[in-house]
Design an enzyme around this catalytic site. Structure first.
Site, PDB file in Angstrom:
ATOM      1  N   ASP A 101     -13.208  36.425   8.603  1.00 37.91           N
ATOM      2  CA  ASP A 101     -14.298  37.081   9.326  1.00 37.91           C
ATOM      3  C   ASP A 101     -15.173  37.925   8.399  1.00 37.91           C
ATOM      4  O   ASP A 101     -14.711  38.437   7.381  1.00 37.91           O
ATOM      5  CB  ASP A 101     -13.711  38.022  10.393  1.00 37.91           C
ATOM      6  CG  ASP A 101     -13.321  37.275  11.630  1.00 37.91           C
ATOM      7  OD1 ASP A 101     -12.989  37.950  12.632  1.00 37.91           O
ATOM      8  OD2 ASP A 101     -13.336  36.033  11.621  1.00 37.91           O
ATOM      9  N   HIS A 253      -9.678  38.301   6.390  1.00 39.37           N
ATOM     10  CA  HIS A 253     -11.033  38.762   6.092  1.00 39.37           C
ATOM     11  C   HIS A 253     -11.371  38.455   4.637  1.00 39.37           C
ATOM     12  O   HIS A 253     -10.541  38.640   3.742  1.00 39.37           O
ATOM     13  CB  HIS A 253     -11.165  40.272   6.325  1.00 39.37           C
ATOM     14  CG  HIS A 253     -10.954  40.660   7.749  1.00 39.37           C
ATOM     15  ND1 HIS A 253      -9.714  40.861   8.297  1.00 39.37           N
ATOM     16  CD2 HIS A 253     -11.850  40.863   8.752  1.00 39.37           C
ATOM     17  CE1 HIS A 253      -9.846  41.176   9.576  1.00 39.37           C
ATOM     18  NE2 HIS A 253     -11.127  41.181   9.876  1.00 39.37           N
TER      19      HIS A 253
END
Lengths: 732, 161
Positions: A101, A253
């Site tokens: 993300d 991430h």
């Protein structure tokens, strides 16, 4: 040149009194540039999430309105159907979908991509529009290497707080960036701040429904590696490992901080899981669906590319501007520092007890008073000269006045005062004429509306006791300092000109002797060929010529002369335009000094660059301060910006206060200093810009003469204000 | 551009010549006259006229052309930004799915060229990326290619966009 001559002849009004139907390019182009710059800065604020960013995160609420099958279902939510209920999908066993993300990040995403490539693994990257627009090549690499890209909104707001139109905007902008970066459109979406499927609640479910109605698959995760907490490589791997061979969507991430642990964890996690029989695929491969990417063509593609390109341009230009700001910041502070230190040195030296220029000077000197239509002030001026406590010979050169200035002086029938009349030919010609008529070897020059104190001439000429001194600059003071515009100029004269002059005196590169009060050795003037008409700032020109000839130019702080500064903006504009353009002309005229040897070379390599830097380059970059001030106030860290601006103001206040103290002026006028920073400086920007434009385009200003085979046109000897009775002459 | 050149032209008198500025009167009572007057030393030798001024106007013309180009660039840039930021289509291209079932026999799905075709059916399970034992079909792993012309050789259905 599109303006036909007849239009010029038909219109006999002067420039400013008519409103042309078209804005001239010298104003239009800078205006357009400003508009583009503003747009660019707004874009930068936009893609750096400095504007329109919403950082609120909604706390969890009840879940009673979320369908059961969603709460108990898989991590891929298909709410696209308008008729049927929402469905969910699970990842088949032994398949892992890695999702990353908030990317792409210039540092960490390449490393993540390298790890994935090393083990021939694929995953899904949910990219934000802001990051993707700044690093489009990474997005393109993701797509090229077989990964999938999904939307994560443009600015990463919590969508439960946003209206549907805002949600639409976030999605469409995100798609626009993907189109420009990689030429694709995606059907995958992950909401910011998402978690597991059972974390869906009454506020986030309607968002998912709306997103679904737009045709997206909402992809949350079912395994959270919590790598953003940086718990350690082993903890990340442990939390990411799916249990019992089940399929998983793992949340990781690749952006938002130090992701070194994530990268290292991947390096271990990928081979470990692959050995256990897992495969790492992107989402649609894992589900057995066709690719989530759709190629974009035609106008949408070009719109996306244009947008991404514009973002790239804005990034580069902002970097350049930040560098410029650093330069101007250094220059401003260096100048202040130098001014303070060197003025102190100068004052210490000339006020020292044993200080002498040389032998006291007592011989008669000539004072030249070039005058054009000064009937109001000329009598005062001449009388103040004769009230001097020093023997003077006064020569009033009447430059073809039409109001009887010369007659007034002649009628006074004063001894030691001569009147020389000439046809209107300009100040340089008048001064040269006066020099030719002078009988003494020291020549003091002033303006027709300057008022001397009794001690002025004496203070001025003492410096000639030193045989190396070729010229002396006096201390010009603003008389009309009580109006706002007068106060600003008063501050400027005391701090900008007089403090500067002390600094330049010590550095031996005084660029200008004020036309209101200056003294020259006649021998020096003759050596450099008198006052030239090549530039509009003949005083700067002759001073530089003197430097090149090896003469010293010094500052006499006690030789005070009182002048009247321009009172209206137009007059001020006129004066400063002339000075600014003239200074640039003088610098350019003497540019060869840089490569010459001897005294000329010393001036050319030290004085000239110094002067150019502070009188031409620094004012050119100074608008950056205002640009960044505005940007910081609107977009950026407001407190820091205001603090920085106040800091610069404080430094200026200190300098100004010191200057006022040295000159023994009252400090009350400093109250207008803050306002000066906001209005007066900006006027000077425009003046400088117009000077540059005129210099570059080779246009002629109306005060300039046509020199062609002896034919002299006379648009006006002094800068006549249009139709005004009193003419303001420049001080310097 | 109206400014400097024209303002000079305004004050110009065609064909006007100007005498040298020799007319002076001395008033110091001794009676010296013009004969002793030196010619006005107007400029040093070798002065070539006002600095920066370009009589022919060529520099001005060139820069003016450049100015138009720059103006166009600025306007284009600003307009591009406005158009781009004003938003667009937020919808997603249709992605055909059958749901959780994977083993459903299916015709090869293909990526619509941007057209949400409802005719696509469930897709064949694409090969896994890194695993030697592929799914039931040996298709080339081609998911995710942007210009998605990926003819699937496996099922012999239409695999072209």
């Amino acid at each position: 040149m599109t303006t036909p001559a007849p239009r010029g002849r038909r219109n006999t009004h002067r420039k400013k009194q008519t409103r042309r139907r078209r804005l001239p390019m010298r104003y239009m182009l800078p205006l357009l540039f400003l508009v583009a710059l503003l747009a660019m800065l707004m874009l930068r604020g936009y893609v750096h999430s400095e504007i329109l960013a919403d950082h609120r995160i909604r706390p969890p609420v009840a879940t009673d309105r979320v369908p059961e099958q969603v709460l108990d279902g898989g991590p891929v939510i298909d709410a696209r159907s308008t008729t049927g209920p929402a469905k969910t999908l699970r990842i088949p066993d032994h398949r892992i979908v890695l999702t990353f993300d908030d990317g792409p990040d210039p540092v960490w995403t390449p490393k993540v991509l390298d790890e994935l490539k090393k083990y021939d693994a694929h995953g899904v990257f949910f990219v934000t529009g802001t990051m993707a627009s700044r690093y489009p090549d990474l997005v393109e690499r993701m797509v090229r290497e077989g990964h999938e890209v999904g939307l994560h909104t443009f600015n990463h707001p919590d969508l439960s707080y946003q209206s549907t139109s805002r949600i639409d905007w976030e999605l469409s902008q995100n798609q626009l960036v993907l189109a420009g970066a990689a030429g694709i459109r995606t059907s995958l979406f992950r909401p910011p701040y998402s978690s597991f499927a059972d974390a869906m609640d009454n506020k986030s479910w309607p968002v998912t429904q709306y997103i679904g109605s737009r045709g997206y698959l909402t992809v949350v995760n079912n395994t959270d590696s919590e790598d953003w907490k940086r718990p350690g490589v082993r903890a990340i791997i442990e939390r990411a490992t799916p249990k019992h061979g089940k399929g998983a969507i793992i949340l990781m991430h690749d952006s938002g901080g130090d992701r070194s642990q994530t990268v290292t964890a991947l390096g271990k996690f990928l081979p470990k899981m692959q050995k256990q029989g897992y495969s790492f695929a992107n989402l649609t491969d894992a589900l057995g669906a066709p690719s989530a990417h759709t190629p974009v063509t035609g106008f949408d593609l070009w719109k996306g590319k244009a947008f991404v390109y514009a973002v790239g341009v804005s990034e580069h230009i902002t970097d350049v501007m930040v560098a410029g700001l650093a330069v101007i910041g250094v220059l401003v502070f260096a100048r202040f520092g130098l001014m303070l230190v060197l003025s102190f040195v100068h004052a210490r030296r000339v006020r020292g007890r044993g200080f002498r220029w040389g032998e006291p000077v007592t011989r008669t000197v000539t004072v030249l008073v070039p005058a054009y239509n000064e009937k109001k002030c000329i009598a005062n001026t001449v009388r103040s000269l004769l009230a001097s406590d020093y023997p003077v010979e006064v020569i009033v050169i009447d430059d073809g006045s039409t109001d009887g200035t010369a007659d007034i002086v002649q009628r006074m029938r004063l001894p030691n005062v001569r009147v020389v009349r000439q046809r209107n030919a300009g100040k340089p010609a008048a001064l040269n004429n006066g020099i030719a008529h002078a009988r003494n070897d020291i020549i003091v020059m002033m303006d027709g509306d300057t008022v001397f104190e009794p001690s002025t001439v004496r203070e001025l000429v003492q410096a000639f006791g030193d045989p190396r001194v070729g010229a002396v600059a006096g201390n010009a003071k603003v008389g009309n300092r009580d109006s706002l515009i007068g106060a600003w100029q008063h501050i400027e004269y005391v701090m900008g000109f007089n403090l500067d002059r002390r600094m330049y005196d010590v550095l031996r590169c005084m660029p200008t002797i004020p036309g209101a009060v200056g003294a020259f050795r006649r021998e020096a003037l003759e050596r450099v060929g008198g006052i030239s008409e090549d530039t509009l700032a003949e005083d700067t020109d002759v001073t530089m010529a003197l430097h090149r000839d090896g003469w010293r130019v010094v500052y006499a702080e006690n030789a005070r002369a009182w002048t009247e500064a321009p009172e209206t903006v137009q007059q001020l504009w006129s004066q400063r335009y002339r000075w600014s353009y003239g200074t640039m002309q003088a610098i350019w005229k003497h540019r060869r000094a840089v490569i010459e040897g001897g005294a000329s070379g010393r001036f050319g390599r030290v004085g000239l660059p110094f002067v150019s830097l502070f009188m031409v380059v620094a004012p050119l970059l100074a608008p950056l301060i205002d640009v960044f001030l505005l940007y910081g106030l609107v977009f950026g860290p407001t407190e820091k910006t205001v603090g920085a601006w106040l800091g610069v103001l404080a430094v200026q206040l200190v300098c100004a206060a010191y200057a006022f103290r040295l000159d023994r002026e009252r400090m009350t006028h400093l109250l207008s200093l803050p306002l000066q920073q906001v209005l007066y400086r900006q006027l000077m920007y425009v003046v400088l810009l117009q000077s540059w434009i005129t210099a570059l385009t080779g246009g002629r200003l109306r005060w300039q003469k046509l020199r062609r085979t002896g034919v002299v046109e006379a648009p006006g000897s002094m800068p006549t204000q249009r139709g005004r009775a009193q003419d303001r002459r420049p001080v310097a | 551009m109206r400014t400097p050149v024209e303002t000079w032209r305004e004050g110009a008198h065609a064909g006007h010549t100007h005498e040298p500025n020799e007319v002076t009167i001395q008033l110091d009572g001794i009676g010296r006259q013009l004969s002793e007057l030196l010619p006005e030393p107007t400029a040093p030798d070798g002065s070539d006229g006002p600095v920066f001024v370009d009589e022919s106007g060529r520099r001005g013309k060139t820069l003016r052309r450049l100015g138009w180009v720059l103006a166009a660039v600025f306007v284009c840039y600003a307009v591009t930004l406005v158009v781009a930021v004003m938003g667009g289509n937020s919808s997603a291209p249709f992605l055909p799915l059958t749901g959780q079932e994977q083993q459903e026999p299916a015709t090869t799905g293909n990526d619509g060229g941007g057209t949400p075709a409802g005719a696509a059916t469930a897709s064949v399970p694409a090969a896994d990326a890194g695993e030697p034992d592929a799914g039931t079909d040996s298709t080339a792993p081609d998911a995710g290619l942007p210009a998605g012309d990926s003819p699937d050789p496996a099922q012999g259905q239409e695999g072209v966009n």
